[in-house]
Design a protein around this motif. Structure first.
Motif, PDB file in Angstrom:
ATOM      1  N   ARG A 170     -49.125 -59.319  29.649  1.00  0.00           N
ATOM      2  CA  ARG A 170     -47.825 -58.970  30.238  1.00  0.00           C
ATOM      3  C   ARG A 170     -47.668 -59.659  31.587  1.00  0.00           C
ATOM      4  O   ARG A 170     -48.629 -59.778  32.348  1.00  0.00           O
ATOM      5  CB  ARG A 170     -47.710 -57.456  30.402  1.00  0.00           C
ATOM      6  CG  ARG A 170     -47.816 -56.716  29.080  1.00  0.00           C
ATOM      7  CD  ARG A 170     -47.685 -55.213  29.236  1.00  0.00           C
ATOM      8  NE  ARG A 170     -48.783 -54.635  30.012  1.00  0.00           N
ATOM      9  CZ  ARG A 170     -48.704 -54.200  31.254  1.00  0.00           C
ATOM     10  NH1 ARG A 170     -47.553 -54.291  31.920  1.00  0.00           N
ATOM     11  NH2 ARG A 170     -49.749 -53.668  31.865  1.00  0.00           N
TER      12      ARG A 170
ATOM     13  N   SER B 274     -47.804 -49.185  31.803  1.00  0.00           N
ATOM     14  CA  SER B 274     -46.670 -50.106  31.621  1.00  0.00           C
ATOM     15  C   SER B 274     -46.916 -51.053  30.447  1.00  0.00           C
ATOM     16  O   SER B 274     -46.470 -52.208  30.470  1.00  0.00           O
ATOM     17  CB  SER B 274     -46.449 -50.915  32.902  1.00  0.00           C
ATOM     18  OG  SER B 274     -47.623 -51.640  33.245  1.00  0.00           O
TER      19      SER B 274
ATOM     20  N   VAL C  86     -49.179 -59.740  37.655  1.00  0.00           N
ATOM     21  CA  VAL C  86     -48.101 -59.270  38.522  1.00  0.00           C
ATOM     22  C   VAL C  86     -47.875 -60.313  39.610  1.00  0.00           C
ATOM     23  O   VAL C  86     -48.771 -60.585  40.417  1.00  0.00           O
ATOM     24  CB  VAL C  86     -48.436 -57.909  39.167  1.00  0.00           C
ATOM     25  CG1 VAL C  86     -47.235 -57.406  39.969  1.00  0.00           C
ATOM     26  CG2 VAL C  86     -48.836 -56.896  38.106  1.00  0.00           C
TER      27      VAL C  86
ATOM     28  N   SER D 134     -52.666 -57.988  32.344  1.00  0.00           N
ATOM     29  CA  SER D 134     -51.424 -57.850  33.103  1.00  0.00           C
ATOM     30  C   SER D 134     -51.441 -58.795  34.289  1.00  0.00           C
ATOM     31  O   SER D 134     -52.405 -58.839  35.054  1.00  0.00           O
ATOM     32  CB  SER D 134     -51.258 -56.412  33.609  1.00  0.00           C
ATOM     33  OG  SER D 134     -50.132 -56.309  34.471  1.00  0.00           O
TER      34      SER D 134
ATOM     35  N   TYR E 170     -48.662 -49.495  38.949  1.00  0.00           N
ATOM     36  CA  TYR E 170     -48.041 -49.140  37.672  1.00  0.00           C
ATOM     37  C   TYR E 170     -48.045 -50.332  36.714  1.00  0.00           C
ATOM     38  O   TYR E 170     -48.418 -50.205  35.538  1.00  0.00           O
ATOM     39  CB  TYR E 170     -46.617 -48.651  37.902  1.00  0.00           C
ATOM     40  CG  TYR E 170     -45.774 -48.601  36.646  1.00  0.00           C
ATOM     41  CD1 TYR E 170     -46.037 -47.668  35.652  1.00  0.00           C
ATOM     42  CD2 TYR E 170     -44.727 -49.504  36.455  1.00  0.00           C
ATOM     43  CE1 TYR E 170     -45.274 -47.632  34.479  1.00  0.00           C
ATOM     44  CE2 TYR E 170     -43.958 -49.470  35.298  1.00  0.00           C
ATOM     45  CZ  TYR E 170     -44.240 -48.531  34.311  1.00  0.00           C
ATOM     46  OH  TYR E 170     -43.486 -48.518  33.166  1.00  0.00           O
ATOM     47  N   LEU E 171     -47.644 -51.502  37.207  1.00  0.00           N
ATOM     48  CA  LEU E 171     -47.568 -52.682  36.342  1.00  0.00           C
ATOM     49  C   LEU E 171     -48.951 -53.177  35.929  1.00  0.00           C
ATOM     50  O   LEU E 171     -49.106 -53.772  34.858  1.00  0.00           O
ATOM     51  CB  LEU E 171     -46.802 -53.801  37.052  1.00  0.00           C
ATOM     52  CG  LEU E 171     -45.313 -53.537  37.273  1.00  0.00           C
ATOM     53  CD1 LEU E 171     -44.694 -54.645  38.113  1.00  0.00           C
ATOM     54  CD2 LEU E 171     -44.571 -53.383  35.949  1.00  0.00           C
TER      55      LEU E 171
ATOM     56  N   SER F  90     -40.134 -58.262  33.347  1.00  0.00           N
ATOM     57  CA  SER F  90     -39.208 -57.433  34.119  1.00  0.00           C
ATOM     58  C   SER F  90     -39.319 -57.713  35.614  1.00  0.00           C
ATOM     59  O   SER F  90     -40.268 -58.349  36.087  1.00  0.00           O
ATOM     60  CB  SER F  90     -39.475 -55.954  33.869  1.00  0.00           C
ATOM     61  OG  SER F  90     -40.696 -55.563  34.482  1.00  0.00           O
TER      62      SER F  90
ATOM     63  N   VAL G  28     -43.997 -53.060  29.160  1.00  0.00           N
ATOM     64  CA  VAL G  28     -43.172 -53.669  30.196  1.00  0.00           C
ATOM     65  C   VAL G  28     -43.633 -55.102  30.429  1.00  0.00           C
ATOM     66  O   VAL G  28     -44.767 -55.342  30.850  1.00  0.00           O
ATOM     67  CB  VAL G  28     -43.274 -52.880  31.521  1.00  0.00           C
ATOM     68  CG1 VAL G  28     -42.390 -53.528  32.594  1.00  0.00           C
ATOM     69  CG2 VAL G  28     -42.878 -51.424  31.314  1.00  0.00           C
ATOM     70  N   THR G  29     -42.778 -56.058  30.134  1.00  0.00           N
ATOM     71  CA  THR G  29     -43.088 -57.457  30.432  1.00  0.00           C
ATOM     72  C   THR G  29     -41.795 -58.224  30.650  1.00  0.00           C
ATOM     73  O   THR G  29     -40.743 -57.860  30.104  1.00  0.00           O
ATOM     74  CB  THR G  29     -43.934 -58.106  29.322  1.00  0.00           C
ATOM     75  OG1 THR G  29     -44.523 -59.317  29.820  1.00  0.00           O
ATOM     76  CG2 THR G  29     -43.136 -58.398  28.066  1.00  0.00           C
TER      77      THR G  29
ATOM     78  N   ASN H 268     -44.999 -59.637  34.930  1.00  0.00           N
ATOM     79  CA  ASN H 268     -43.849 -59.046  35.604  1.00  0.00           C
ATOM     80  C   ASN H 268     -43.799 -59.501  37.060  1.00  0.00           C
ATOM     81  O   ASN H 268     -44.819 -59.915  37.624  1.00  0.00           O
ATOM     82  CB  ASN H 268     -43.942 -57.513  35.551  1.00  0.00           C
ATOM     83  CG  ASN H 268     -43.841 -56.974  34.136  1.00  0.00           C
ATOM     84  OD1 ASN H 268     -42.776 -56.959  33.543  1.00  0.00           O
ATOM     85  ND2 ASN H 268     -44.980 -56.548  33.583  1.00  0.00           N
TER      86      ASN H 268
ATOM     87  N   LEU I  33     -39.339 -55.603  39.137  1.00  0.00           N
ATOM     88  CA  LEU I  33     -39.410 -54.313  39.814  1.00  0.00           C
ATOM     89  C   LEU I  33     -39.003 -54.509  41.271  1.00  0.00           C
ATOM     90  O   LEU I  33     -39.718 -55.144  42.048  1.00  0.00           O
ATOM     91  CB  LEU I  33     -40.827 -53.734  39.721  1.00  0.00           C
ATOM     92  CG  LEU I  33     -41.064 -52.417  40.480  1.00  0.00           C
ATOM     93  CD1 LEU I  33     -40.097 -51.325  40.007  1.00  0.00           C
ATOM     94  CD2 LEU I  33     -42.505 -51.974  40.318  1.00  0.00           C
TER      95      LEU I  33
END
Length: 262
Positions: A192, A245, A151, A149, A239-240, A251, A248-249, A194, A253
């Protein structure tokens, strides 16, 4: 509540990020420091990076004193060589990389008429290029462990107009779309990507950039009757970063107390 277990006398933290190795840039203070401490408390092994080494070491010491695992690495995010060193340090100490939080950033209060190329280039290098370099160097390591992930900390200034933030808005707006592009490119490898968009958060950077009068005005513009705090952002990033999550990608927030909803 966190759960702990003991293996051969060593305390292992069991939390939302148990078993994950996380790189967090800009971790010496503000949002980055809050993320580092929260993530460590949730079981992550932290690679904390910043140019402000004294403050960074203090954050790492607080984590390790509380039973967490973390290392500090001096890091200019605009340097590809520095990024390579951060990745190497993460692999050397912890053996893998699961999460990258591109948190490091700077701002300016110059309007268009006071624009100068030097400050523009510096903001783009740190806020945008630094994040792209991080994704480039970390993605191959995430592929080795079957995904991860990323972020990227953008801003509400990357979504809507804010006065006197031309270079900052440009860097954060570009980071928003770069994040989406990376999300699509890396999805097949289960990586992912985000972006997170804080509103006005009471960090040292914000405190240094705005006057008391400006702060009062910003508070009045925020529907929720308080200013944001670094922990408000850290929980969203948590969370990400976590497997919660996993679908979830690409996206955005937004964590701004309702500011951009108006």
């Amino acid at each position: 509540m966190n759960h702990h277990t003991y293996i051969t006398g060593r305390m292992i933290r069991m939390g939302r990020l148990s078993g994950k190795v996380v790189i967090i840039t800009g971790a010496a203070m503000g949002q980055g420091a809050e993320e580092a401490k929260l993530f460590a408390n949730e079981g992550a092994q932290i690679v904390a990076t910043d140019l402000q080494t004294e403050a960074l070491e203090a954050v790492v010491k607080e984590i390790t004193d509380n039973g967490g695992e973390a290392i500090a690495v001096k890091h200019n995010v605009a340097s590809e060589e520095d990024w390579a060193n951060v990745v190497a340090q993460a692999i050397q100490h912890f053996g893998k990389i699961n999460v990258l939080v591109n948190n490091a950033g700077i701002t300016t209060d110059k309007n268009l008429e006071n624009f100068d190329l030097g400050s523009w280039n510096k903001i783009i290098e740190i806020n945008l290029t630094g994040s792209v370099l991080g994704m480039k160097l970390v993605a191959p390591e995430m592929k080795k462990v079957g995904g991860g992930s990323i972020v990227n900390i953008s801003s509400v200034a990357g979504l809507v107009a804010m006065s006197r933030t031309n270079g900052y808005s440009a860097s954060k707006g570009a980071l928003t779309l770069v994040s989406k592009t990376a999300a699509v490119e890396l999805a097949a490898d289960k990586i992912r990507v985000n972006s997170v968009h804080p509103g006005v958060i009471m960090t040292p950077m914000v405190a240094a950039a705005v006057t008391e009068k400006m702060m009062a005005g910003l508070k009045m513009m925020t529907p929720l009757p308080r200013m944001g705090e670094p922990k408000d952002i850290a929980y969203g990033v948590l969370y990400l970063a976590s497997d919660e999550s996993s679908f979830v990608t690409g996206s955005e927030l937004v964590i701004d107390g309702g500011w951009t909803a108006q």
